[in-house]
Design a protein around this motif. Structure first.
Motif, PDB file in Angstrom:
ATOM      1  N   GLU A 125       1.198  -1.145  -0.211  1.00 21.01           N
ATOM      2  CA  GLU A 125       0.008   0.145   0.276  1.00 21.01           C
ATOM      3  C   GLU A 125       1.137   1.950  -0.379  1.00 21.01           C
ATOM      4  N   GLU A 126       1.939   0.919   0.667  1.00 16.41           N
ATOM      5  CA  GLU A 126       2.527   2.594   0.542  1.00 16.41           C
ATOM      6  C   GLU A 126       3.828   2.132  -0.057  1.00 16.41           C
ATOM      7  N   THR A 127       3.927   1.266  -1.223  1.00 15.52           N
ATOM      8  CA  THR A 127       4.435   1.726  -2.300  1.00 15.52           C
ATOM      9  C   THR A 127       3.817   2.113  -3.413  1.00 15.52           C
ATOM     10  N   ALA A 128       2.150   1.758  -3.279  1.00 14.82           N
ATOM     11  CA  ALA A 128       1.403   1.974  -4.696  1.00 14.82           C
ATOM     12  C   ALA A 128       0.845   3.778  -4.421  1.00 14.82           C
ATOM     13  N   ALA A 129       0.866   4.357  -3.336  1.00 13.04           N
ATOM     14  CA  ALA A 129       0.223   4.941  -2.298  1.00 13.04           C
ATOM     15  C   ALA A 129       1.709   6.210  -3.361  1.00 13.04           C
ATOM     16  N   MET A 130       3.138   5.947  -2.887  1.00 19.32           N
ATOM     17  CA  MET A 130       4.338   6.373  -3.462  1.00 19.32           C
ATOM     18  C   MET A 130       4.300   5.966  -4.507  1.00 19.32           C
ATOM     19  N   ARG A 131       3.849   5.176  -5.627  1.00 14.89           N
ATOM     20  CA  ARG A 131       4.395   5.495  -6.922  1.00 14.89           C
ATOM     21  C   ARG A 131       3.293   6.368  -7.210  1.00 14.89           C
ATOM     22  N   GLY A 132       1.957   6.321  -6.951  1.00 14.92           N
ATOM     23  CA  GLY A 132       0.677   7.051  -6.671  1.00 14.92           C
ATOM     24  C   GLY A 132       1.383   8.581  -6.971  1.00 14.92           C
ATOM     25  N   GLU A 133       1.549   8.981  -5.866  1.00 19.54           N
ATOM     26  CA  GLU A 133       1.941  10.442  -5.135  1.00 19.54           C
ATOM     27  C   GLU A 133       3.060  10.825  -6.432  1.00 19.54           C
TER      28      GLU A 133
END
Length: 201
Positions: A125-133
């Motif tokens: 989730e954090e990786t996906a959030a960082m990717r989205g950001e």
């Protein structure tokens, strides 16, 4: 009877029956002395018998020894039974502890797997959030760059148009000047040529 009393009795038995020739009084004395000695020996024998009787009270008989052997066998059997029971209890406790250890290990393994799965999910989730950001930041940067490029492009177009207009205007002015010059010089030149030609005629 003591050993010394037996020696004295044997010595008395070896004494002669008569000490003198006629022997009347001596025999009586000898008998009296022997009887006294015999009484002493009997008293010593009684004393020894009493001592042996007292001591025999503490002696172990065959029945006592048999009872002791029976008690020892019973105690040995009870000890073996207690040892077998303790061994069984120890084995049971060890089996229970082994089962509890296995259960605790399995529970810890399950908890560890759950925690690892939760951490993996959180990481994803954090990786996906960082990717989205990151994508949002890149889109913002790209949008800003596109806007700046478009602005620069517009300014360049305006400057190019202004420069083209300026060049057109200057070219038009230069052409107008050349045209005026041509329109003025050519007729004058033609007139001069005509005048020279007329003069030569």
């Amino acid at each position: 009877m003591s050993h010394a009393a037996l020696i004295d009795l044997e010595s008395e038995r070896t004494l002669p029956a008569f000490a003198g020739g006629d022997g009347g009084g001596n025999m009586t004395d000898n008998l009296v002395r022997r009887v006294g000695k015999l009484e002493q020996d009997v008293a010593a024998i009684r004393q020894d018998v009493n001592i042996l009787t007292i001591r025999s009270e503490n002696f172990a008989t065959k029945v006592d020894i048999a009872n002791i052997c029976t008690e020892m066998a019973t105690m040995r059997g009870e000890f073996k039974e207690e040892m077998a029971a303790m061994r069984g209890e120890f084995k049971s406790d060890m089996a229970a502890m082994r089962g509890e250890f296995k259960e605790e290990t399995a529970a810890m393994r399950g908890e560890f797997k759950e925690e690892m799965a939760a951490m993996r999910g959180e990481f994803k989730e954090e990786t996906a959030a960082m990717r989205g950001e990151f994508r949002s930041d890149m889109a913002t940067i790209c949008g800003g760059l596109k806007t700046e490029i478009s602005t620069i492009h517009g300014k360049l177009k305006e400057e190019m148009a202004s420069t083209r207009g300026y060049f057109h205007e200057e070219l038009r002015k230069a052409i107008s000047k050349q045209t005026v010059l041509l329109l003025t010089v050519i007729p004058a030149t033609l007139a001069a040529i005509a005048a020279v030609g007329a003069w030569f005629r």
